[in-house]
Design a protein around this motif. Sequence first.
Motif, mmCIF file in Angstrom:
data_model
loop_
_atom_site.group_PDB
_atom_site.id
_atom_site.type_symbol
_atom_site.label_atom_id
_atom_site.label_comp_id
_atom_site.label_asym_id
_atom_site.label_seq_id
_atom_site.Cartn_x
_atom_site.Cartn_y
_atom_site.Cartn_z
ATOM 1 N N MET A 1 27.295 -81.944 118.757
ATOM 2 C CA MET A 1 26.727 -82.704 117.643
ATOM 3 C C MET A 1 25.849 -81.812 116.760
ATOM 4 N N PHE A 2 25.067 -80.943 117.400
ATOM 5 C CA PHE A 2 24.185 -80.045 116.639
ATOM 6 C C PHE A 2 25.012 -79.129 115.733
ATOM 7 N N LYS A 3 26.103 -78.584 116.289
ATOM 8 C CA LYS A 3 26.965 -77.701 115.512
ATOM 9 C C LYS A 3 27.574 -78.442 114.330
ATOM 10 N N PHE A 4 27.968 -79.694 114.571
ATOM 11 C CA PHE A 4 28.557 -80.505 113.500
ATOM 12 C C PHE A 4 27.536 -80.754 112.383
ATOM 13 N N VAL A 5 26.294 -81.097 112.766
ATOM 14 C CA VAL A 5 25.251 -81.361 111.771
ATOM 15 C C VAL A 5 24.944 -80.111 110.962
ATOM 16 N N MET A 6 24.858 -78.956 111.618
ATOM 17 C CA MET A 6 24.583 -77.704 110.912
ATOM 18 C C MET A 6 25.699 -77.375 109.926
ATOM 19 N N LYS A 7 26.929 -77.654 110.331
ATOM 20 C CA LYS A 7 28.056 -77.404 109.432
ATOM 21 C C LYS A 7 27.970 -78.317 108.206
ATOM 22 N N ARG A 8 27.589 -79.573 108.428
ATOM 23 C CA ARG A 8 27.443 -80.506 107.307
ATOM 24 C C ARG A 8 26.315 -80.071 106.385
ATOM 25 N N LEU A 225 30.482 -107.298 116.570
ATOM 26 C CA LEU A 225 29.475 -106.855 115.600
ATOM 27 C C LEU A 225 29.388 -105.340 115.527
ATOM 28 N N ARG A 226 29.297 -104.694 116.676
ATOM 29 C CA ARG A 226 29.104 -103.246 116.686
ATOM 30 C C ARG A 226 30.290 -102.505 116.063
ATOM 31 N N ASN A 227 31.510 -102.918 116.425
ATOM 32 C CA ASN A 227 32.688 -102.236 115.896
ATOM 33 C C ASN A 227 32.966 -102.589 114.436
ATOM 34 N N SER A 228 32.515 -103.745 114.015
ATOM 35 C CA SER A 228 32.715 -104.143 112.617
ATOM 36 C C SER A 228 31.744 -103.438 111.680
ATOM 37 N N MET A 229 30.682 -102.824 112.209
ATOM 38 C CA MET A 229 29.645 -102.216 111.393
ATOM 39 C C MET A 229 30.024 -100.850 110.842
ATOM 40 N N ILE A 230 31.126 -100.262 111.302
ATOM 41 C CA ILE A 230 31.483 -98.904 110.870
ATOM 42 C C ILE A 230 31.685 -98.819 109.350
ATOM 43 N N PRO A 231 32.447 -99.735 108.708
ATOM 44 C CA PRO A 231 32.551 -99.680 107.240
ATOM 45 C C PRO A 231 31.205 -99.888 106.550
ATOM 46 N N ILE A 232 30.331 -100.691 107.160
ATOM 47 C CA ILE A 232 29.011 -100.934 106.573
ATOM 48 C C ILE A 232 28.179 -99.654 106.596
ATOM 49 N N VAL A 233 28.271 -98.905 107.693
ATOM 50 C CA VAL A 233 27.564 -97.624 107.783
ATOM 51 C C VAL A 233 28.043 -96.687 106.676
ATOM 52 N N ILE A 295 25.811 -88.979 111.262
ATOM 53 C CA ILE A 295 25.093 -89.128 112.531
ATOM 54 C C ILE A 295 25.142 -90.583 113.004
ATOM 55 N N LEU A 296 25.012 -91.524 112.058
ATOM 56 C CA LEU A 296 25.046 -92.940 112.419
ATOM 57 C C LEU A 296 26.406 -93.356 112.968
ATOM 58 N N TYR A 297 27.464 -92.691 112.488
ATOM 59 C CA TYR A 297 28.796 -93.001 113.013
ATOM 60 C C TYR A 297 28.811 -92.880 114.536
ATOM 61 N N GLY A 298 28.251 -91.770 115.029
ATOM 62 C CA GLY A 298 28.246 -91.529 116.467
ATOM 63 C C GLY A 298 27.371 -92.497 117.225
ATOM 64 N N ILE A 299 26.321 -93.020 116.563
ATOM 65 C CA ILE A 299 25.444 -93.985 117.220
ATOM 66 C C ILE A 299 26.114 -95.355 117.309
ATOM 67 N N VAL A 300 26.745 -95.777 116.207
ATOM 68 C CA VAL A 300 27.388 -97.086 116.165
ATOM 69 C C VAL A 300 28.615 -97.143 117.062
ATOM 70 N N ASP A 301 29.423 -96.066 117.027
ATOM 71 C CA ASP A 301 30.662 -96.051 117.811
ATOM 72 C C ASP A 301 30.726 -94.774 118.637
ATOM 73 N N PRO A 302 30.449 -94.819 119.950
ATOM 74 C CA PRO A 302 30.471 -93.626 120.804
ATOM 75 C C PRO A 302 31.829 -92.922 120.814
ATOM 76 N N ARG A 303 32.905 -93.647 120.496
ATOM 77 C CA ARG A 303 34.228 -93.033 120.489
ATOM 78 C C ARG A 303 34.322 -91.918 119.458
ATOM 79 N N ILE A 304 33.557 -92.053 118.383
ATOM 80 C CA ILE A 304 33.540 -91.026 117.341
ATOM 81 C C ILE A 304 32.909 -89.750 117.868
#
Length: 309
Positions: A1-8, A225-233, A295-304
Amino acid sequence: MFKFVMKRIMYSLITLFLIITATFFLIAGAPGDPIAAKVGQMPEKAQGVIRARYGLDKPVTERYIIYMKHLLTTGDFGESIIYTGKSANDVIKDNAPISARIGIIAIALQITIGVLLGLVSALNREKLGDHIIRVCVVLAICVPSFVVAALLQYFVAFKWKLAPVFGWGQLKHYTLPVIAYAAGGIASYTKFMRSSTISVISEDYIITAKAKGCKKKRIIKKHILRNSMIPIVTMIGPAVAGIFGGSFILEKMFSIPGLGNYYIKAVSDSDYTMIIGLTIFFAILYTIALILVDILYGIVDPRIRVAKS
């Protein structure tokens, strides 16, 4: 995750550099004379002195290099040509919090009400409540925010005397601008939440949870609710970045001393440094918002998170 954030972050820095460069050269090549707007009918020699003070007598490439060096070494977006002694940083410091208050309250209402209405609409699909919500959503999306603001001013303020139109500093002054700002966003969040929820409801894991005897409240809270929130994020990022830019017209209509008045005045007066400085500020907010969305994607949906790792 850290590597991904640094790349972004690296991608964001490159994007900011391109935005600053493009904005600088587009503004420099645009028609209009900020010095003429500032000094009016002053003698040509006096205008030349002022041009030299702001570096407008130099070639555009040299001005760009000077500006970038100053920006990178001091973090200063530059002094306004029209407002003597006031920099873009001063305007942002003094007026950005005012615009931010309206935007943050409006976005909080948009997300809360929009998610709730979208969920209710999807769970009651093709029922009376669903039809009423969908009609209201279409109307709210089609009507521009400045039309909503004008209607609120006429009915709520002038006719019914329920809230003031002008003035600033008290809680009651937030009412009409926030409602006008939030109306279209609530409709958009409702629409996307409804579509996303309907899609999630038809997934196999929802059917399996129902077959296992899970309670409806638990299924809605833990799965739907949790899985439906991805487009909202996804929508939250641009919405947060647009807190300042999205309320320009409303600030003008309600005489709110936010960034909107300065930006509109800067464009009309060809105030180069103010336009560039405020544009950079908006671009920084936008890129930060996009990083936070990832970052929120990974919090809302662990599969990401699993997919990224």
